[in-house]
Write an enzyme that holds these catalytic residues in place. Structure first.
Site, PDB file in Angstrom:
ATOM      1  N   GLU A 272       0.825  -1.204   0.000  1.00 44.24           N
ATOM      2  CA  GLU A 272       0.000   0.000   0.000  1.00 44.24           C
ATOM      3  C   GLU A 272       0.864   1.260   0.000  1.00 44.24           C
ATOM      4  O   GLU A 272       0.909   1.997   0.984  1.00 44.24           O
ATOM      5  CB  GLU A 272      -0.903   0.024   1.233  1.00 44.24           C
ATOM      6  CG  GLU A 272      -1.848  -1.152   1.368  1.00 44.24           C
ATOM      7  CD  GLU A 272      -2.527  -1.169   2.734  1.00 44.24           C
ATOM      8  OE1 GLU A 272      -2.284  -0.244   3.547  1.00 44.24           O
ATOM      9  OE2 GLU A 272      -3.286  -2.112   2.998  1.00 44.24           O
ATOM     10  N   GLY A 274       1.772   5.033  -0.395  1.00 44.90           N
ATOM     11  CA  GLY A 274       1.044   6.299  -0.442  1.00 44.90           C
ATOM     12  C   GLY A 274       2.020   7.429  -0.697  1.00 44.90           C
ATOM     13  O   GLY A 274       2.060   8.022  -1.767  1.00 44.90           O
ATOM     14  N   CYS A 341       0.752  33.001  14.533  1.00 44.32           N
ATOM     15  CA  CYS A 341       1.338  33.536  15.766  1.00 44.32           C
ATOM     16  C   CYS A 341       1.800  32.414  16.696  1.00 44.32           C
ATOM     17  O   CYS A 341       1.227  32.172  17.764  1.00 44.32           O
ATOM     18  CB  CYS A 341       0.314  34.431  16.459  1.00 44.32           C
ATOM     19  SG  CYS A 341       1.001  35.342  17.842  1.00 44.32           S
ATOM     20  N   TYR A 370       0.621  14.060   2.459  1.00 42.04           N
ATOM     21  CA  TYR A 370       0.248  14.598   3.773  1.00 42.04           C
ATOM     22  C   TYR A 370       0.482  16.102   3.838  1.00 42.04           C
ATOM     23  O   TYR A 370       0.838  16.642   4.888  1.00 42.04           O
ATOM     24  CB  TYR A 370       1.008  13.867   4.896  1.00 42.04           C
ATOM     25  CG  TYR A 370       0.793  12.383   4.845  1.00 42.04           C
ATOM     26  CD1 TYR A 370      -0.414  11.815   5.235  1.00 42.04           C
ATOM     27  CD2 TYR A 370       1.786  11.539   4.347  1.00 42.04           C
ATOM     28  CE1 TYR A 370      -0.624  10.454   5.146  1.00 42.04           C
ATOM     29  CE2 TYR A 370       1.582  10.174   4.253  1.00 42.04           C
ATOM     30  CZ  TYR A 370       0.382   9.638   4.654  1.00 42.04           C
ATOM     31  OH  TYR A 370       0.163   8.292   4.560  1.00 42.04           O
TER      32      TYR A 370
END
Length: 411
Positions: A272, A274, A341, A370
């Site tokens: 898998e 990614g 900030c 991501y």
């Protein structure tokens, strides 16, 4: 699409065409995500070619954009999902729900409701369980279909402790309990596979430990009867080099070591990837708005922030940076940060960058994985647009949010 054999193993930030990137920033404004769909297809094809006898499923959580999912499906790939939203987005992109694999991690009720409703009309859907509680909850919903058991091998690898899932009690059935759970699954469901995901961002230095964990997965497959299983899924986690001096993963070596680690099994091997598929296919363009000379550094303020890309703040991740407006200008040591900030809103500390000036466009590399997935609206900042490149053309695949989008749910 480039032949996998001719496609470079890694695309460095310097390999992107700087004038093209600057023109994209001018046309679509910044901050801006850019995803190269041709590169996505090349990466998937190259990975699949390294494992010709395996089933390669794209891990949707790395980038669930519709354009990316459509590209994966167009290459003939299948998709692994970790939540009900990813299942729905895969179907929206054109996936046959019978080909999907849903890896449930402490799934909320709505996730299981969606998955079991989906399976009623798509019996090929596979649900991967990591807790016996999930079995009970599936049975309560009348589900008796395809189940894979997620193993916790007790060994975690990867680029950061927060992604070393193979040793985290949150993920999977404890190793020695797996045979008993397999017997229980067989009593009321169709046990079709075993699954494990050891960690994320694995390169050559972590490959030995990664394979040590996969050897335990292969051993468990034989203990529970691999001849009765349809597949043994060893997950993803295959990394890309974020730093300019890191070598790319040698896929031929990786494939050989994984096969050797898992050992002889009658079941089909599944993987898998990614991050490997999308990381170097994406970047962020951001505009310099502030130059400040501080005692120990030059602070370069940009319009991207940790709400655009949170990985440096969350994981301490390194992302390469390039001044695409003036790549040949003399470099200075700069600290690059955004408008949020908090001291965590910094992309680079004391990094050599071609002398930034106000209005310059900087590129932040390896943001395809991501990146947008973790983008947020902190400080009420609308999320950026995303532009896809394909066949030499660009198009908006995700429009820029407005402040009205940010506040819409309050009304």
């Amino acid at each position: 699409m480039t032949d996998p054999a001719d496609s470079p193993a890694v695309r460095r930030l310097a390999d992107w065409d700087a004038p093209t990137l600057e023109s994209l920033a001018e046309e679509y404004e910044t901050p801006l995500y850019v995803i190269d769909l041709d590169r996505v297809a090349e990466n998937y094809a190259r990975f699949s070619a390294a494992f010709p006898d395996a089933d390669v499923m794209y891990a949707a959580k790395a980038h669930t954009g519709n354009a990316v999912l459509e590209t994966i499906l167009a290459t003939g790939g299948d998709i692994e999902c970790a939540a009900w939203g990813e299942l729905q987005r895969s179907i929206d992109a054109g996936a046959d729900p019978n080909t999907l694999q849903y890896t449930a991690v402490n799934p909320p009720d709505r996730d299981l409701d969606y998955a079991t409703d989906l399976a009623a009309d798509a019996p090929g859907l596979t649900i991967t369980i990591g807790a016996t509680d999930t079995l009970e909850r599936l049975a309560e919903r009348g589900y008796d279909g395809r189940i894979a058991i997620r193993i916790n091998p007790g060994i975690g690898t990867g680029h950061h402790e927060k992604v070393a899932t193979g040793a985290d009690a949150k993920f999977g059935i404890p190793y020695e309990r797996v045979p008993a759970v397999a017997d229980r699954v067989r009593e009321g469901f169709d046990l079709v596979g075993l699954h494990a995901h050891v960690g994320s961002g694995v390169l050559r230095d972590g490959l030995e430990e990664h394979c040590r964990a996969l050897a335990r997965v292969g051993e468990m497959a034989r203990r529970v009867g691999d001849e009765e299983l349809e597949f043994v899924d060893v997950g993803g986690g295959y990394g890309v080099p974020y730093r300019e001096d890191e070598p790319p993963l040698d896929l031929a070596e990786t494939a050989e070591k994984i096969r050797e680690a898992v050992g002889e099994i009658d079941a089909t091997l599944k993987l898998e990837p990614g991050r490997y598929v999308v990381a170097d296919a994406g970047l962020i363009l951001t505009t310099v708005n502030t130059i400040k000379e501080a005692p120990d550094t030059t602070v370069v303020g940009v319009d991207a922030s940790l709400s655009t890309l949170i990985r440096p703040a969350m994981f301490g991740s390194y992302h390469p940076m390039l001044n695409v407006s003036a790549p040949d200008r003399e470099s200075i040591e700069a600290t690059v940060g955004g408008p949020v900030c908090t001291s965590a809103d910094v992309f680079a500390h004391d990094r050599p960058i071609a002398g930034p000036e106000r209005g310059d466009v900087l590129a932040i590399g390896n943001a395809g994985s991501y990146g947008y997935e973790l983008a947020n609206q902190f400080h009420s900042q609308p999320r950026p647009a995303e532009v896809a490149l394909e066949d030499g053309e660009s198009r908006v695949v995700r429009r820029r949010e407005t402040l009205e989008d940010v506040t819409r749910l309050e009304r």
